[in-house]
Write a protein that holds these residues in place. Structure first.
Motif, PDB file in Angstrom:
ATOM      1  N   ARG A  94     -13.205 -10.443 -43.590  1.00  0.00           N
ATOM      2  CA  ARG A  94     -14.348 -10.567 -42.693  1.00  0.00           C
ATOM      3  C   ARG A  94     -15.170  -9.283 -42.650  1.00  0.00           C
ATOM      4  N   GLY A  95     -14.493  -8.135 -42.832  1.00  0.00           N
ATOM      5  CA  GLY A  95     -15.200  -6.865 -42.846  1.00  0.00           C
ATOM      6  C   GLY A  95     -15.352  -6.244 -41.467  1.00  0.00           C
ATOM      7  N   GLU A  96     -16.197  -5.215 -41.393  1.00  0.00           N
ATOM      8  CA  GLU A  96     -16.404  -4.490 -40.145  1.00  0.00           C
ATOM      9  C   GLU A  96     -17.621  -5.031 -39.401  1.00  0.00           C
ATOM     10  N   ALA A  97     -17.527  -5.030 -38.073  1.00  0.00           N
ATOM     11  CA  ALA A  97     -18.624  -5.495 -37.231  1.00  0.00           C
ATOM     12  C   ALA A  97     -18.872  -4.483 -36.123  1.00  0.00           C
ATOM     13  N   VAL A  98     -20.075  -4.533 -35.578  1.00  0.00           N
ATOM     14  CA  VAL A  98     -20.454  -3.682 -34.456  1.00  0.00           C
ATOM     15  C   VAL A  98     -20.965  -4.571 -33.335  1.00  0.00           C
ATOM     16  N   CYS A  99     -20.515  -4.323 -32.109  1.00  0.00           N
ATOM     17  CA  CYS A  99     -20.973  -5.064 -30.936  1.00  0.00           C
ATOM     18  C   CYS A  99     -21.491  -4.073 -29.893  1.00  0.00           C
ATOM     19  N   VAL A 100     -22.593  -4.452 -29.237  1.00  0.00           N
ATOM     20  CA  VAL A 100     -23.225  -3.556 -28.277  1.00  0.00           C
ATOM     21  C   VAL A 100     -23.426  -4.274 -26.948  1.00  0.00           C
ATOM     22  N   LEU A 101     -22.847  -3.708 -25.887  1.00  0.00           N
ATOM     23  CA  LEU A 101     -23.107  -4.187 -24.533  1.00  0.00           C
ATOM     24  C   LEU A 101     -24.377  -3.500 -24.033  1.00  0.00           C
ATOM     25  N   LEU A 102     -25.433  -4.272 -23.794  1.00  0.00           N
ATOM     26  CA  LEU A 102     -26.696  -3.717 -23.318  1.00  0.00           C
ATOM     27  C   LEU A 102     -26.648  -3.620 -21.797  1.00  0.00           C
ATOM     28  N   PHE A 103     -26.768  -2.398 -21.290  1.00  0.00           N
ATOM     29  CA  PHE A 103     -26.639  -2.136 -19.862  1.00  0.00           C
ATOM     30  C   PHE A 103     -27.858  -1.360 -19.375  1.00  0.00           C
ATOM     31  N   ASP A 104     -28.456  -1.859 -18.296  1.00  0.00           N
ATOM     32  CA  ASP A 104     -29.585  -1.188 -17.663  1.00  0.00           C
ATOM     33  C   ASP A 104     -29.069  -0.509 -16.397  1.00  0.00           C
ATOM     34  N   PRO A 105     -28.847   0.809 -16.436  1.00  0.00           N
ATOM     35  CA  PRO A 105     -28.284   1.489 -15.256  1.00  0.00           C
ATOM     36  C   PRO A 105     -29.235   1.520 -14.071  1.00  0.00           C
ATOM     37  N   CYS A 153     -35.370  -5.009 -28.534  1.00  0.00           N
ATOM     38  CA  CYS A 153     -35.517  -3.733 -27.816  1.00  0.00           C
ATOM     39  C   CYS A 153     -34.680  -2.678 -28.509  1.00  0.00           C
ATOM     40  N   GLN A 154     -34.711  -1.474 -27.956  1.00  0.00           N
ATOM     41  CA  GLN A 154     -33.887  -0.379 -28.455  1.00  0.00           C
ATOM     42  C   GLN A 154     -33.203   0.313 -27.285  1.00  0.00           C
ATOM     43  N   PHE A 155     -32.013   0.789 -27.510  1.00  0.00           N
ATOM     44  CA  PHE A 155     -31.303   1.566 -26.494  1.00  0.00           C
ATOM     45  C   PHE A 155     -31.780   3.010 -26.578  1.00  0.00           C
ATOM     46  N   TYR A 156     -31.680   3.718 -25.450  1.00  0.00           N
ATOM     47  CA  TYR A 156     -32.013   5.142 -25.458  1.00  0.00           C
ATOM     48  C   TYR A 156     -30.773   6.016 -25.468  1.00  0.00           C
ATOM     49  N   GLN A 157     -29.617   5.410 -25.305  1.00  0.00           N
ATOM     50  CA  GLN A 157     -28.353   6.130 -25.446  1.00  0.00           C
ATOM     51  C   GLN A 157     -27.284   5.150 -25.879  1.00  0.00           C
ATOM     52  N   LEU A 158     -26.434   5.589 -26.800  1.00  0.00           N
ATOM     53  CA  LEU A 158     -25.369   4.732 -27.321  1.00  0.00           C
ATOM     54  C   LEU A 158     -24.033   5.402 -27.037  1.00  0.00           C
ATOM     55  N   ILE A 159     -23.168   4.692 -26.283  1.00  0.00           N
ATOM     56  CA  ILE A 159     -21.900   5.262 -25.836  1.00  0.00           C
ATOM     57  C   ILE A 159     -20.746   4.507 -26.496  1.00  0.00           C
ATOM     58  N   GLN A 166     -18.392   6.486 -12.911  1.00  0.00           N
ATOM     59  CA  GLN A 166     -18.428   7.734 -13.677  1.00  0.00           C
ATOM     60  C   GLN A 166     -19.680   7.790 -14.550  1.00  0.00           C
ATOM     61  N   LEU A 167     -20.024   6.652 -15.161  1.00  0.00           N
ATOM     62  CA  LEU A 167     -21.199   6.600 -16.022  1.00  0.00           C
ATOM     63  C   LEU A 167     -22.466   6.901 -15.242  1.00  0.00           C
ATOM     64  N   LEU A 168     -22.612   6.269 -14.087  1.00  0.00           N
ATOM     65  CA  LEU A 168     -23.808   6.503 -13.266  1.00  0.00           C
ATOM     66  C   LEU A 168     -23.855   7.947 -12.787  1.00  0.00           C
ATOM     67  N   SER A 169     -22.697   8.510 -12.460  1.00  0.00           N
ATOM     68  CA  SER A 169     -22.656   9.904 -12.016  1.00  0.00           C
ATOM     69  C   SER A 169     -23.125  10.835 -13.111  1.00  0.00           C
ATOM     70  N   GLU A 170     -22.699  10.594 -14.328  1.00  0.00           N
ATOM     71  CA  GLU A 170     -23.088  11.440 -15.460  1.00  0.00           C
ATOM     72  C   GLU A 170     -24.578  11.304 -15.759  1.00  0.00           C
ATOM     73  N   LEU A 171     -25.129  10.109 -15.568  1.00  0.00           N
ATOM     74  CA  LEU A 171     -26.539   9.887 -15.868  1.00  0.00           C
ATOM     75  C   LEU A 171     -27.454  10.550 -14.834  1.00  0.00           C
ATOM     76  N   THR A 172     -26.952  10.742 -13.626  1.00  0.00           N
ATOM     77  CA  THR A 172     -27.782  11.316 -12.568  1.00  0.00           C
ATOM     78  C   THR A 172     -27.584  12.820 -12.427  1.00  0.00           C
ATOM     79  N   ASP A 173     -26.602  13.385 -13.149  1.00  0.00           N
ATOM     80  CA  ASP A 173     -26.363  14.839 -13.066  1.00  0.00           C
ATOM     81  C   ASP A 173     -27.519  15.626 -13.694  1.00  0.00           C
TER      82      ASP A 173
END
Length: 207
Positions: free
Chosen positions: A53-64, A116-122, A200-207
């Motif tokens: 099957r090979g390698e795949a990439v999945c992205v959860l799109l989140f709007d903080p 669309c495009q993400f502005y940060q990929l985690i 934790q994610l929201l805290s890091e984004l607002t620091d």
């Protein structure tokens, strides 16, 4: 408690024969192999079918900012007998093509499937989907987006894609998990990761 013993390595497996049993949209190989056992001996030779099957990439799109996730909804032939529906709520996803990095696939598929495009990929994690007989490996990411203009139907016609975007609040996504409406591994893992790391994610984004 004794330490976890080190795992065997690739050198502890010997493939003596490999042939292609089927080649279509996917490939199935038949392998004859043997491998070392935990008592120091060798097991085999024996045969196994391997679904390539090979390698795949999945992205959860989140709007903080809006505290929402954007999922895709599309028909999946593997779920054709699903009692609820063979149209699944999933993450943006795509297969890795020759020469591509995981990050490049994430960017390409986010544009193709969500417009669309993400502005940060985690990075979240990578995992083997069904290693008992399939070589598919998935890399999971969380892509941070502004979802204000995100929606509609997307996908490539030449790939027979018909993808509708579904925006859920975090509470709605949590309930969909609890109700079994979201019932595929990548989406479950990514959404549970978001629940664990949300504050934790929201805290890091607002620091």
């Amino acid at each position: 408690m004794p330490p976890i013993p080190p795992p065997f390595q690739i050198k502890d497996v010997e493939v003596t024969d490999r042939s292609t049993s089927f080649k279509g949209f996917f490939t199935i190989e038949q392998l004859t192999l043997k491998h070392r056992t935990f008592d120091g001996e060798w097991l085999g030779p024996f045969t196994r079918e391997l679904f390539r099957r090979g390698e795949a990439v999945c992205v959860l799109l989140f709007d903080p900012k809006r505290q929402t996730v954007v999922l895709t909804e599309q028909f999946r032939v593997g779920a054709i007998d699903d009692e609820r529906s063979p149209w699944l709520l999933e993450l943006v996803a795509g297969m890795v093509e020759d020469g591509e990095t995981w990050q490049q696939v994430a960017q390409r598929e986010t544009q193709e499937e969500a417009g669309c495009q993400f502005y940060q990929l985690i990075p979240i994690c990578d995992y083997w989907v069904s290693p008992g007989g399939c070589d598919e490996r998935v890399m999971l990411y969380c892509g941070l987006i502004d979802s204000e203009q995100v929606g509609g139907v997307h996908g490539l016609a030449q790939e027979h894609e018909d993808i509708r975007l579904v925006t859920l609040s975090l509470e709605e996504a949590k309930q969909a998990l609890a109700d079994g409406v979201i019932n595929n591994a990548a989406a479950i893992i990514a959404l549970q990761w978001l629940q664990l790391h949300h504050k934790q994610l929201l805290s890091e984004l607002t620091d």
